[in-house]
Each structure stands twice: as structure tokens, then as C-alpha cells.
Design an enzyme around this catalytic site. Structure first.
Site, PDB file in Angstrom:
ATOM      1  N   GLY A 169       0.774  -1.226   0.000  1.00 33.42           N
ATOM      2  CA  GLY A 169       0.000   0.000   0.000  1.00 33.42           C
ATOM      3  C   GLY A 169       0.809   1.282   0.000  1.00 33.42           C
ATOM      4  N   GLY A 220       2.662   2.650   2.274  1.00 28.95           N
ATOM      5  CA  GLY A 220       4.018   2.532   2.795  1.00 28.95           C
ATOM      6  C   GLY A 220       4.995   2.033   1.754  1.00 28.95           C
ATOM      7  N   TYR A 224     -10.979   3.283  15.406  1.00 31.32           N
ATOM      8  CA  TYR A 224     -10.004   3.730  14.412  1.00 31.32           C
ATOM      9  C   TYR A 224      -9.976   5.251  14.318  1.00 31.32           C
ATOM     10  CZ  TYR A 224      -7.748   4.340   9.845  1.00 31.32           C
ATOM     11  OH  TYR A 224      -6.918   4.725   8.818  1.00 31.32           O
TER      12      TYR A 224
END
Length: 281
Positions: A15, A17, A154
Site C-alpha cells: 500500500g 508505505g 479507528y
């Protein structure tokens, strides 16, 4: 030891990163690409080879919820490179559910990865970033600005990260360290796939929340159908890494800017920073 600028990036196995690690290496940075399980480095290493930057990327283990792992990784970077010029806090984990049907352990786990992991890694890096007059770039989310249904834990963690970094920024600036948060919207990446959600089981257990959960899942599937690619979302992170004076707050797309503007009038954070920097000068 190296004279090259060095960046440490967390959560690089996939993703945003992974794309950020490739982008940083292409921009000429010595890139320390970290992940909890280095056995998952194949996709990154393949991408590095395809982009001819394998010599600029070094994979290291770092688990953001393990202080010993963080300390060991940072110490290795300093021992091997002699410097740390930037930290990109990217590692994160989703947690879907509403509080009546989520355990406190699940909520705490979401906070550990998404908030305390960021705090711990930033704390370990700060002495070296201060020495280098470097910068901290943290990938938050539009969910750190606008609370979203069934993402209570989250979003709470991402809100906490935003508040932490907004408070840190004026103080860090007094010792030469820039602080930036980057807010992606929907991104088509393995972050979504890694949720491993059993949707039928979730709906079966939702009880009175079933209609709301069905509507949320339908909306989420639609939004991820129009998501940014990880490379598109990583581009503003690279801009913040390489630019002269990055703003405090950056959204990764026009959609993200429009979405957070329902809450934020100060889109790039400059008004808040102008106010609070005056308090420490």
C-alpha cells in the site's frame, strides 16, 4: 556511515508505505523500509528492483507496538548511517465495529497500533531528527478529521494522532524539526484487503445495528471503487519529504480536501500553527 539523507518509514510491506518507500528511494534518499514481519518484504523488493532503486532500500523489522523493536531499529539506523533526517509514520490497522459489540481489548488494540505506535516511534526518532534538523511526516486519515460510522476506535486513534501532532508541531519547530500530517481518503491497497472482514458474520451479529451496517458496507464498497492508487496517495508524502517548507496538514486528493472541509476551514493547518507558534516564541 552515509552522507545521504536517511528516512525511516513504518508499514512498508504494501500500500501507501510500499509506494512511499519506492518514491523516497527514487528521490535519492537512503530509505529504511520497516515492517513488523520482514517475511512480507517480497512485494517491496520486487518493486525496488523494477524501479532500479534496490540499492537505496534497506528492509528492517520494526513493530510499532514493541518499544524494544523500535529502539533496536533506530539504533541500527544511526549505527549504520550515522543520521536520521526524516520519519514517516505510516503503519496502521483498521478496526470495524460499534462500541456495544466491540470489546475494550479491541479498542485498546486499535489505539496501540494507530496512536501509541506513532507516539513511541516519534519519541525514539526525535533526538536524531533534532540533530539533523529533520522532519516527522505522519499518515493519518480523513478519519482523523471526520468521525465515521462503525470506525469509532479507528477514528478515535486518528483524531488522537492529529491532536498529538498539531500540539507537537510548534514545539518541534523551535528545535528545527518540521511536523506534517497527511490525510488520505479511500486508497485501493492491501490495507482494505487485510481487514479480513467476514461481512456475513458481521451482519449476522449486528442485531439492531444491521440496517445501519448494511448501508455502511454498501457505501464503503462504492467509495473504494473510486479510490486513489497507493502511488497517487504517496506522492504528497514525497512532496512533504523533499519540499523546503511543507505545511502542517496535507490531503492527498481533491475528494479528501472536500471531505475534511466539512470540519476544517484551515485546510493546510497554517492558521492554527501561526497561532500556537506564537505561544512558544
Amino acid at each position: 556511515m552515509t552522507s545521504e539523507k536517511t528516512v525511516l518509514i513504518t508499514g512498508t510491506s504494501s500500500g501507501i508505505g510500499l509506494a512511499t518507500a519506492i518514491g523516497a528511494a527514487r528521490a535519492g534518499w537512503a530509505t529504511i523500509a520497516t515492517m513488523r514481519d520482514t517475511g512480507k518484504a517480497e512485494a517491496l523488493l520486487n518493486a525496488a528492483a523494477e524501479n532500479d532503486v534496490a540499492d537505496r532500500i534497506q528492509v528492517k523489522r520494526l513493530d510499532v507496538v514493541d518499544p524494544e523493536s523500535i529502539a533496536a531499529c533506530v539504533e541500527e539506523v544511526i549505527a549504520e548511517h550515522g543520521r536520521l533526517d526524516a520519519l514517516v509514520n505510516n503503519a496502521g490497522a483498521a478496526q470495524v465495529g460499534t462500541i456495544e459489540q466491540s470489546s475494550l481489548d479491541e479498542v485498546r488494540a486499535a489505539m496501540e497500533v494507530n496512536f501509541f505506535g506513532v507516539v513511541a516511534t516519534t519519541r525514539a526518532a526525535m533526538p536524531h531528527l533534532r540533530a539533523a534538523q529533520g522532519r516527522v511526516i505522519t499518515v493519518t486519515s480523513v478519519g482523523g478529521v471526520v468521525g465515521q460510522p462503525f470506525n469509532e476506535a479507528y477514528c478515535a486513534a486518528k483524531f488522537a494522532v492529529e491532536g498529538f501532532m498539531e500540539s507537537l508541531a510548534p514545539v518541534a519547530a523551535t528545535v528545527g524539526v518540521d511536523v506534517t500530517v497527511v490525510e488520505p481518503g479511500a486508497v485501493a491497497s492491501e490495507f482494505v484487503a487485510n481487514l479480513s472482514l467476514d461481512v456475513p458474520a458481521l451482519l449476522a451479529a449486528a442485531g439492531p445495528y444491521t440496517p445501519a451496517l448494511e448501508a455502511y458496507i454498501a457505501r464503503t464498497r462504492q467509495s473504494f471503487g473510486n479510490a486513489q492508487t497507493p502511488t497517487e496517495a504517496a506522492a504528497p508524502i514525497i512532496d512533504a519529504l523533499t519540499g523546503d517548507r511543507p505545511p502542517f496538514r496535507i490531503q492527498t486528493s481533491q475528494w479528501a480536501r472536500d471531505f475534511v472541509s466539512t470540519t476544517l476551514a484551515d485546510l493546510d493547518g497554517s492558521a492554527v500553527q501561526a497561532l500556537t507558534r506564537a505561544w512558544v516564541r
